[in-house]
Scaffold this active site. Structure first.
Site, mmCIF file in Angstrom:
data_model
loop_
_atom_site.group_PDB
_atom_site.id
_atom_site.type_symbol
_atom_site.label_atom_id
_atom_site.label_comp_id
_atom_site.label_asym_id
_atom_site.label_seq_id
_atom_site.Cartn_x
_atom_site.Cartn_y
_atom_site.Cartn_z
ATOM 1 C CD GLU A 21 -2.947 0.926 2.390
ATOM 2 O OE1 GLU A 21 -3.799 1.815 2.545
ATOM 3 O OE2 GLU A 21 -2.854 -0.058 3.153
ATOM 4 N N GLY A 56 -8.354 5.243 7.487
ATOM 5 C CA GLY A 56 -9.184 5.116 8.674
ATOM 6 C C GLY A 56 -8.561 4.241 9.740
ATOM 7 N N GLY A 57 -7.943 3.124 9.318
ATOM 8 C CA GLY A 57 -7.370 2.189 10.277
ATOM 9 C C GLY A 57 -5.868 2.249 10.404
ATOM 10 C CD GLN A 65 -0.844 2.929 4.690
ATOM 11 O OE1 GLN A 65 -1.572 3.781 4.196
ATOM 12 N NE2 GLN A 65 -1.277 2.037 5.557
#
Length: 464
Positions: free
Chosen positions: A206, A234-235, A238
């Protein structure tokens, strides 16, 4: 699925080329009657045509991002259309990104010429107890892609779904049930679907794909000063950048990855900080001091005028209220910024490992919630984006926390959190400038573009 990062780009420096053709000199001595003989005229005409074609080919090679040249190359048969469909199953929503590329027959390079972006909420993880409904939400996005891509191209178009932090945070069995329902859907899609096309995405992938997308669209892949990419989901969040000093590489050894771009190898630091996404951070702060099963919560980071405001996180419905404080009165209800700031620091700092201490040396491109909260609070123009300092987030947080706002009940926390993450967490000075993007040249900032490139360039099924 672990990717080999073969992110071969084309034309990323966005240079332009052109030439000015001089008119032939029709001097009296150039032929009878001041003109050229018919044979010479034909030869000269053929020469001009040949030169023009060479210029077109040369122009295609050195400036493959020019829309005019891309279209001309396609018409002249120098390239073919190729498509890819990537579904981003994020924690707060699912997005389909369908890309149209032109692949050059001359050098096999890919040029992005068009894209589709559609989003649906809530995210796939919200259907943890109803996987069939989750698959249906993905089908609606898939239908959008089918309308965008010609049917005769479906069989040669890769289709993948990568789930991010939302599914990473679910119990394994529930996450697998959702993924299996989507796999069943994909087998009937008529697109090209591999066995590992539906999976939970590794945070490393990601980060690297987001970094590639940003630098490709900014035209910086071949430069020595690529932009660092900061993605706030949201969680998770990076952080990805290429250290400018080779001596820094051993410091980040566990987090370094080799990426092949433009036929050169680039060492890239990336890390996905699970639990430091905006919604995960909200949950950690709002539940501070509460019983693990409690759903009626009070927080000092929420204004006292807010009472029992519904907030859904990880399939649990919470009722959030502000908490009274000695400095907050009925006549002047405020969030005590310093108290909220200290609480946020206590939840953020233990999770920032490793600390990207050389991030401050780079130009920084930030997106997702960094961009959204900046536009919603009036820090930047929602259409143009902009550049702000780390300090600007903190000052805006202070002003928002001091004003009761029923329409944006969690903005005080969100801006405070972002400022802490950037300053205390990532070690950026208050004066450090952050460039905020949602789109670059009309293209969405998403890891999906990097993922699409990697598939089309590294899989022999598409790269031939």
């Amino acid at each position: 699925m672990k990717f080999d990062y073969v992110l071969l780009s084309s034309g990323d420096d966005k240079t332009a080329s052109g030439s000015r053709r001089k008119s032939p000199n029709n001097s009296p001595g150039s032929g009878g009657g001041g003109g050229l003989p018919k044979g010479l005229k034909l030869s000269f005409f053929c020469l001009i045509i040949s030169v023009c074609l060479l210029l077109v080919v040369f122009g295609l090679y050195i400036d493959t991002t020019s829309p005019f040249l891309v279209q001309l190359a396609s018409k002249l048969g120098y390239s073919k259309n190729q498509y890819a469909v990537i579904i981003d199953a994020g924690s707060t929503g699912s997005r389909v990104l369908a890309y149209k590329f032109d692949r050059s027959f001359i050098d096999n390079k890919l040029v992005l010429s068009d894209e589709l972006f559609k989003e649906r909420k809530p995210g796939l993880s919200s259907f943890a107890d109803a996987p069939e409904k989750g698959a249906h939400s993905i089908k609606l996005l898939l239908d959008e892609a089918k309308a965008f891509i010609p049917k005769d191209k479906w069989a040669s178009t890769p289709l993948v779904l990568k789930a991010t932090a939302g599914l990473r945070l679910l119990p394994h069995s529930k996450a697998e049930n959702l993924l299996n329902a989507v796999r069943d859907l994909f087998t009937k899609s008529e697109f090209s679907v591999d066995l590992d096309a539906v999976e939970i995405m590794d945070g490393t992938d990601e980060g690297i794909f987001s970094w590639f997308t940003v630098n490709f669209l900014l035209g910086r892949l071949s430069k020595s000063n690529q932009a660092a990419a900061l993605d706030l989901g949201g969680g998770s969040t990076q952080v990805t950048f290429s250290p400018t000093d080779p001596e820094q590489v051993p410091v980040y050894e566990k987090y370094m990855h080799e990426v092949n771009t433009l036929n050169q190898k680039t060492n890239v630091f990336t890390h996905s900080y699970l639990g430091l996404g905006l919604m995960a951070a909200r949950h950690a702060v709002f539940t501070k001091g509460s019983h693990s099963e409690a759903t009626n919560l009070e927080s000092i980071c929420v204004n006292p005028i807010i009472s029992n405001r519904t907030w859904l996180y990880s399939n649990v419905e919470y009722k959030i209220s502000g908490k009274d404080h000695a400095k907050s009165t009925q006549e002047n209800p405020i969030v005590v910024f310093e108290a909220c700031l200290d609480l946020v620091k206590s939840k953020v700092m233990p999770l920032v490992k490793p600390k990207p201490f050389t991030l401050k040396q780079h130009t920084i491109a930030a997106f997702s919630y960094y961009f959204e909260r900046a536009t919603e609070s009036g820090l930047i123009d929602p259409f143009e984006g902009g550049e702000i300092t780390v300090e600007a987030y903190r000052k805006k947080a202070q002003s928002v926390c001091a004003i009761p706002n029923d329409e944006q009940p969690f903005m005080c926390f969100d801006l405070t959190y972002i400022s802490v993450l950037l300053h205390e967490g990532f070690g950026l000075g208050e004066g450090k400038k952050i460039k905020l993007y949602k789109k670059i040249d009309g293209h969405e900032i998403s890891w999906a573009l990097g993922c699409a490139y990697n598939i089309l360039m590294s899989d022999d099924k598409f790269n031939s």
